[in-house]
Structure formats: C-alpha cells, structure tokens
Scaffold this active site. Structure first.
Site, PDB file in Angstrom:
ATOM      1  N   SER A  20       0.820  -1.217   0.000  1.00 29.38           N
ATOM      2  CA  SER A  20       0.000   0.000   0.000  1.00 29.38           C
ATOM      3  C   SER A  20       0.852   1.265   0.000  1.00 29.38           C
ATOM      4  O   SER A  20       0.324   2.367   0.003  1.00 29.38           O
ATOM      5  CB  SER A  20      -0.903   0.008   1.230  1.00 29.38           C
ATOM      6  OG  SER A  20      -0.110   0.036   2.403  1.00 29.38           O
ATOM      7  N   ASP A  21       2.170   1.107  -0.001  1.00 29.79           N
ATOM      8  CA  ASP A  21       3.056   2.254   0.147  1.00 29.79           C
ATOM      9  C   ASP A  21       2.914   3.264  -0.992  1.00 29.79           C
ATOM     10  O   ASP A  21       3.030   2.916  -2.169  1.00 29.79           O
ATOM     11  CB  ASP A  21       4.501   1.764   0.215  1.00 29.79           C
ATOM     12  CG  ASP A  21       5.463   2.893   0.438  1.00 29.79           C
ATOM     13  OD1 ASP A  21       5.564   3.347   1.588  1.00 29.79           O
ATOM     14  OD2 ASP A  21       6.085   3.359  -0.538  1.00 29.79           O
ATOM     15  N   VAL A  22       2.690   4.514  -0.625  1.00 29.18           N
ATOM     16  CA  VAL A  22       2.495   5.572  -1.627  1.00 29.18           C
ATOM     17  C   VAL A  22       3.770   5.801  -2.444  1.00 29.18           C
ATOM     18  O   VAL A  22       3.701   6.064  -3.644  1.00 29.18           O
ATOM     19  CB  VAL A  22       2.060   6.879  -0.937  1.00 29.18           C
ATOM     20  CG1 VAL A  22       1.910   7.999  -1.946  1.00 29.18           C
ATOM     21  CG2 VAL A  22       0.761   6.669  -0.195  1.00 29.18           C
ATOM     22  N   LEU A  66       6.011   3.601  -3.229  1.00 30.91           N
ATOM     23  CA  LEU A  66       6.083   2.501  -4.189  1.00 30.91           C
ATOM     24  C   LEU A  66       5.164   2.781  -5.383  1.00 30.91           C
ATOM     25  O   LEU A  66       5.539   2.580  -6.540  1.00 30.91           O
ATOM     26  CB  LEU A  66       5.682   1.199  -3.487  1.00 30.91           C
ATOM     27  CG  LEU A  66       5.528  -0.047  -4.354  1.00 30.91           C
ATOM     28  CD1 LEU A  66       6.847  -0.458  -4.959  1.00 30.91           C
ATOM     29  CD2 LEU A  66       4.939  -1.196  -3.539  1.00 30.91           C
TER      30      LEU A  66
END
Length: 272
Positions: A222-224, A226
DNA sequence: TACCAGGACCTCG
DNA sequence: CGAGGTCATGGT
C-alpha cells in the site's frame, strides 16, 4: 544526525552495553573497513560493531539470487542493472524502526525528518568528535517514561505520541523484541504479531520486516512511494491501484522487499 | 489555496 | 466485514 557521510566514509555512533562507540566505515577495493576514531575498543566491542554494520547494510542477503529473479521481470531488470550492488539500508534497532515508521505515517517525509531530528536531539544520547555531534536514537527505556504531552510539544499528534509511548512500554516490559518476533515460524505470524500492537498497521509491519527483520519477501503493497515509483518508472497516467501493484509484482516472489527498495531508490533520480 | 503526504484507528451500518 | 470520518500539520 544519526550518521554522517564525509570524504568517502560514513560515521555512525552505536551503543554497546553502556559504551558509546563511534565507527568510521570506508569502502575501498571491494573491502568494507571499519575504524574507530575515538578510543581503542577491545576486540569484543569491535566484533559487536561489525555485527551492527553487517546488519545495517543487510550483508546476509544473497543479491545474486535477487538478480536472477529480477532478470525475469521487465520492471526489475532495468532497476537491477541501474543500481547493481545496492542493498537495503536497514534499521537494526527494532524500536528505532517502529518509531521511524510511525513518524512517517501519513505525513510528508520532510516533516517526518524534522520530527525525527527533534525527537533524537531531545531524548537521545550523543558524542561530540572534532566539533561534530553524533546522536544515538533514543532508547525505549527513556521513551517509556515520557508523557503524551512531552511528544506533543515536538508537534507529534496525540495519536502518534500514544503509539510510540505504548510501544516503548511494551518493549520495556519485555513483551516486544526482535528476538520474540523472530521466534515465529513464518513471516505471516511475524506480521500478525506486529499487527497486535496499537499503531502498527499492515504498512508499518511490512516496513519493519523489511528494514529491521531482514525478510526479503516483506512487501508494503500500500506504500504511496512505491506507487509513485511504479507510476514514474513505467510511465503511467495515474498511480496504480493495490491490485495493479500486485499484478506488477507477480514475478517478484521472495524479493518483494528488494524490489520495493530499488523502486524507492529510483524516486531519487527521476529528474535526471 | 487546495490537496496530499512512505496510515491507522474508530465508529457505524 | 467495508466504508467513511478523524487525526493534524507541513509541502508543493
């Protein structure tokens, strides 16, 4: 701050059993060399320092295995070539990894660094050498004794202050530690154990498994950062959805943490 | 000036 | 459970 890079060396202050030890780490002719500018640490302390640095640079990972996987993937193939040799910069101290992840939740990184600097310089120990001050990340013992208002004064939100102090107290009571987490049979159980703690959600759990527990299959989907990296690197019109990220990652099995780290790295030179 | 940021918790239906 | 509100402030 917590480390300083100068004339080809990186300086890092560590604490081994109540002793502060300044390490100077250089790299020449494919050899990492560690020197100690202050005092003459015994062989025991030098070994402990090397163990820390080994973990810091994630030297146990077999990068060639990652590159074999990467070569089978359109996205990773380019990144693996571009950043060949790059390893995850780890955070060997569990408390530091957790607190840094919580600081970074839902705020911009610039402000997160500001918060960290205030936190470290307010509550951490330090050593000054040749006019430069090197800091240790605060201990969980110290933070466990604070009140929420102590952290609010540094512009932490009440929620973040509660999370951080709660985790410090759990660690002080011996309920949470790296050793306890690593006793779990598989990484799904480690993930679950981390989620039990208030303030640790899926992203933080994966981040800590990747940066502290050396689990190369940890994957903060869910990392922004990434998502932005994938958007830039592939040239998408918009950020990918979680499902789309999972599609891109089908060939990353076992090395999702390294794939993520290489993608984060690509954010630093998207303009060059 | 809006909108978003390396999320997570809480409440409600 | 899943969606929507809340936290709260700095960057761009």
């Amino acid at each position: 701050m917590l480390h300083k890079i100068q004339e080809g060396s990186v300086y890092k202050l560590i604490k081994i059993e109540e002793s502060l030890i300044l390490c100077q780490i250089g790299f020449t002719h494919h050899v990492i060399r560690v020197e100690f500018p202050v005092g003459k640490p015994s062989i025991y302390f030098r070994q402990k320092a090397v163990e820390y640095i080994w973990e810091w640079f994630d030297l146990d990972q077999d990068l060639e295995a990652f590159y074999e996987v990467a070569n089978q993937d359109q996205v990773l193939k380019n990144l693996a070539h571009k950043y060949y040799g790059l390893r995850i910069m780890c955070i060997p101290d569990l408390f530091e990894a957790l607190v840094w992840a919580i600081m970074g939740q839902q705020i911009n990184l610039t402000f997160a660094y500001t918060l960290k600097k205030r936190f470290v310089e307010q509550f951490g120990e330090s050593l000054t050498f040749e006019g430069e001050t090197f800091w240790l990340f605060p201990s969980y013992e110290k933070i466990a004794s604070l009140s929420v208002d102590d952290l609010r004064n540094l512009q932490f939100t009440s929620r973040k202050a509660e999370y951080i102090i709660g985790i410090a107290k759990a660690m002080a009571k011996g309920e949470l530690s790296k050793e306890i987490l690593l006793q779990n049979k598989d990484f799904i159980k480690i993930h679950q154990s981390l989620l039990m703690m208030r303030g640790i959600g899926p992203w933080t759990a994966d981040y800590v498994m990747m940066k502290c527990l050396h689990i190369p299959s940890a994957f903060p989907v869910s990392d922004v950062g990434l998502h932005n990296a994938l958007k830039n690197f592939i040239g998408l019109e918009r950020k990918p959805t979680i499902e789309e990220v999972k599609e891109y990652a089908v060939n990353w099995e076992g090395w999702q943490a390294y794939a993520t780290f290489y993608l984060w790295r690509s954010l630093y030179d998207k303009n060059t």
